[in-house]
Enzyme design. Structure first.
Site, PDB file in Angstrom:
ATOM      1  N   SER A 113      72.785  47.752  75.810  1.00 11.42           N
ATOM      2  CA  SER A 113      72.503  47.687  74.380  1.00 11.42           C
ATOM      3  C   SER A 113      73.679  48.283  73.606  1.00 11.42           C
ATOM      4  CB  SER A 113      71.180  48.396  74.078  1.00 11.42           C
ATOM      5  OG  SER A 113      70.756  48.135  72.767  1.00 11.42           O
TER       6      SER A 113
ATOM      7  N   GLU B 216      64.377  40.067  75.778  1.00 13.54           N
ATOM      8  CA  GLU B 216      64.809  41.315  75.141  1.00 13.54           C
ATOM      9  C   GLU B 216      63.904  41.738  73.979  1.00 13.54           C
ATOM     10  OE1 GLU B 216      67.586  43.033  76.099  1.00 13.54           O
ATOM     11  OE2 GLU B 216      69.026  41.621  76.933  1.00 13.54           O
TER      12      GLU B 216
ATOM     13  N   HIS C 113      63.881  44.327  76.640  1.00 12.30           N
ATOM     14  CA  HIS C 113      65.116  45.089  76.460  1.00 12.30           C
ATOM     15  C   HIS C 113      64.994  46.439  77.152  1.00 12.30           C
ATOM     16  CE1 HIS C 113      68.779  45.970  74.214  1.00 12.30           C
ATOM     17  NE2 HIS C 113      68.252  47.048  73.678  1.00 12.30           N
TER      18      HIS C 113
END
Length: 549
Positions: free
Chosen positions: A232, A346, A448
C-alpha cells in the site's frame, strides 16, 4: 480506511507529555545501559554496541537508533546521524512511532495500524536475524510500512519479523520514518536550511538503508543483497526509492504490494496548494520553517486533519527531479528485479466498515462509480456492461468491488510492472493474492493487506481479518517461501508453486497465489480494458465516494 482516523486518547496524551524526558531511554529506543545477560546477543554498530534478545531462535534488536531526533531545530531538516554512545545499550523495546493522527482501535486491522507512543524522536529500526551473528551473508529484507505517506509504523504486530527471519533464513529490518507534514511539506521559505522539507521522510528511509549497508553484516546479513518491500503506502515508498538517485546502490531487488497512487508524487503546484491550506488552518500568512518549529507536535498533527489532499513527497529538484514511474520507469532502477502484485479484492478492506456495502443494487453501484470517476450515465453504463460481460454471476456489490479495485489498485500496479518490464534489463514477476477469508460470511474475499501476515508469519495477530482454517498454514509457508526466494535470487520460483514465468506485455503472465496456486495470462484483463480511456488514479482523488456512497 487506513487514514479514516480520529484524535488522541487521554492516555496517549499523558504518554506524549513524558516523551521528551524519556528521549534516549530504553522506552524510546533502547539507548540506555541495561541489565546484562549472558544469553542476550550484543552487536557493535557504527554508533555503538546494542544488546538484543533471542526469541524463537531469532536474534531480535528493537528500537535501534539510525538517526538523531527530528524535534526542535531538527524539524524539517534532513536526518542527522545519532551521536555515538559508550558501553552497551539495550535494543529490547520498540522505538517511538512518528507523529501522526492515530487510528481508532479496530480488531479487523489493529495488527496493521497499531502504533507506539508518538514522538519526533522516531528514527528507529528493528532487526530480526536467525542463526549465528556475524558474517552469515543472509539476504536482507527491509520493510517499509503502509498507511499512505501519513500514518502507521514499522512496529505493528503484523510486521514482527521473527517468523519471516526464522522460516525464510533472511535478515528482516523494519523501519520508522517521518510522515505527513513532518516528512513532506513544501515550505514557502527562502532559508536554504529548509530546502529539503518536502522529502525528509524519504531521506529518512535512505538514511536507514545506509545504516543497513554499513551495519547489517554484523547481524549476519549481506549488504550486497538487500530487498526493499512494502505494501500500500509502503509500495509507494518502494516505487519512490526506485526513482531517486540518492537511493541508488542501497538496494538490489524490490517488492511492490498493492500500489495505488504511487506512480506520481507532488508537483510544485500541488505542494503549494497543500502548504497554503495548512497555513490557513494554522492562521499563518505563509509557511516558514521557523514559524512551524514553534508549533507543538500535537497542534501540528491536529492541523493536518484540515488538509484534503494528504502530504507526500515533492518533485523538488533535489531528492526527486521527476515522478518515479510517470511517464516511464526510472532508468536508474532498470537493473532491479521486481516482484509486484495485488490482493484480488483490495477495496473490500474499506467497504467492510458498513455491511450495507455488500447488499447494493445496480443503481447504487452506477451512482457511486459515476460520481467517483466523474462520468456521465452513458459512460458508466458502458463500463458496467464491460464488467458484467466478464463477470456475469457477480452481484452488484461484487461488481463495485472489482471495478474500484481495478481502478484504484490493480491498474496502477500493473502499469508499474509493464513499465519496468519494458526495460528488459531485469525480470518482473506479477501476482494476484487470491486466498479468501471466511470472516463476515466470506463477502470480503481477498481484501487489501491480507497477504501481509502470511508473508511475515503473523497470522495469529491478524486472525480478526484472516479467520481460521486449514489453509492458513499452507498459504503462510507458500508466501514466506516465495518472498524469501525472490529476496535470495531475484526469482520467486520455489517448490510450493508451479513454474512462474516473467511478466511481459502482452501476455502478462501472473501467478494467482492461494492454497493451490496457478499461472494465468492477464487475469481480469478484458474487463480492465474498459478503464483505459480514464486517467490513472492518484492519491489526490477521494475513495470515499465509492466507500461511503
Amino acid at each position: 480506511m487506513l487514514d479514516d482516523t480520529k484524535g488522541f486518547s487521554t492516555t496517549r496524551r499523558a504518554i506524549l507529555k513524558g516523551a521528551a524526558s524519556l528521549a534516549g531511554t530504553g522506552l524510546l529506543g533502547g539507548l540506555a545501559p541495561g541489565r546484562a545477560s549472558a544469553a542476550d546477543p550484543v552487536v557493535e554498530t557504527t554508533h555503538g554496541k546494542v544488546r538484543g534478545v533471542v526469541n524463537e531462535r531469532v536474534h531480535v534488536f528493537k528500537g535501534v537508533r539510525y538517526g538523531d531526533t527530528t524535534a526542535g531545530a531538527n524539524r524539517f531538516m534532513p536526518p542527522r546521524p545519532p551521536a555515538k554512545w559508550a558501553g552497551i545499550v539495550d535494543a529490547q523495546a520498540w522505538g517511538a512511532s512518528a507523529p501522526q493522527v492515530t487510528a481508532k482501535p479496530d480488531p479487523f486491522n489493529d495488527w496493521y495500524t497499531a502504533t507506539q507512543p508518538l514522538s519526533e524522536d522516531c528514527l528507529f529500526l528493528n532487526v530480526f536475524t536467525p542463526g549465528v551473528l556475524g558474517n552469515g551473508r543472509r539476504p536482507v529484507m527491509v520493510w517499509l510500512h503502509g498507511g499512505a505517506w501519513t500514518n502507521c509504523a514499522g512496529t505493528a504486530p503484523g510486521f514482527d519479523g521473527t517468523g519471516l527471519a526464522r522460516d525464510g533464513g533472511v535478515v528482516v529490518v523494519t523501519v520508522n520514518h517521518r510522515l505527513n507534514v513532518f516528512g513532506y511539506v513544501r515550505l514557502d521559505d527562502p532559508d536554504e536550511r529548509f530546502a529539503d522539507a518536502g522529502n525528509t521522510g524519504v531521506q529518512d528511509m535512505i538514511a536507514a538503508l545506509q545504516w543497513v549497508r554499513d551495519n547489517v553484516a554484523q547481524f549476519g546479513g549481506d549488504p550486497g543483497n538487500v530487498t526493499i518491500f512494502g505494501q500500500s503506502g509502503g509500495a509507494a515508498k518502494v516505487v519512490a526509492l526506485m526513482g531517486t538517485p540518492k537511493a541508488s546502490g542501497l538496494f538490489h531487488k524490490a517488492i511492490v504490494q498493492s500500489c495505488s497512487g504511487g506512480r506520481q508524487i507532488d508537483g510544485q503546484e500541488e505542494a503549494a496548494v497543500q502548504a497554503r491550506e495548512l497555513a490557513t488552518v494554522l492562521g499563518l500568512p505563509r509557511l516558514t520553517g521557523a514559524a512551524l518549529q514553534n508549533i507543538s507536535m500535537d497542534d501540528l498533527i491536529k492541523a493536518t486533519r484540515g488538509i484534503a489532499d494528504p502530504f507526500r513527497p515533492v518533485i523538488d529538484g533535489r531528492t526527486f527531479t521527476a515522478d518515479p514511474f510517470y511517464p516511464a520507469a526510472p532508468a536508474i532502477s532498470a537493473h532491479i528485479p521486481l516482484l509486484i502484485g495485488n490482493a484480488n479484492t483490495e477495496m473490500t478492506y474499506y467497504l467492510q466498515v458498513d455491511p450495507r456495502n455488500f447488499a447494493l443494487g445496480m443503481p447504487d453501484v452506477k451512482r457511486r462509480m459515476g460520481r467517483f470517476l466523474k462520468l456521465d450515465a452513458a459512460r458508466v453504463d458502458r463500463l458496467v456492461d464491460a464488467y458484467r460481460a466478464s463477470y456475469p454471476r457477480y452481484t452488484p456489490s461484487e461488481l463495485l468491488t472489482t471495478m474500484s479495485t481495478d481502478y484504484i489498485f490493480k491498474r496502477n500496479t500493473l502499469k508499474v510492472a509493464s513499465l519496468q518490464a519494458a526495460h528488459a534489463a531485469a525480470p518482473v514477476y506479477a501476482y494476484v493474492f487470491a486466498r479468501e477469508t471466511p470472516i463476515r460470511g466470506g463477502v470480503i474475499h481477498a481484501p487489501h493487506t491480507e497477504e501481509v501476515p502470511f508473508i511475515f508469519g503473523t497470522t495469529r495477530a491478524a486472525a480478526a481479518m484472516l479467520g481460521t482454517g486449514g489453509d492458513i498454514e499452507p498459504v503462510r509457508r507458500m508466501m514466506t517461501a516465495t518472498w524469501t526466494a525472490f529476496a535470495r535470487h531475484g526469482n520467486p520460483n520455489n517448490s510450493t508453486l508451479p513454474q512462474w514465468t516473467r511478466f511481459q506485455d502482452p501476455e502478462r503472465q501472473t501467478m494467482v497465489l492461494q492454497r493451490q496456486s496457478r499461472l494465468e495470462k492477464d487475469p481480469g484483463g478484458p474487463a480492465r480494458a474498459a478503464l483505459e480511456t480514464l486517467p490513472y488514479y492518484e492519491y489526490s482523488m477521494e475513495r470515499g465516494n465509492v466507500v461511503k456512497g
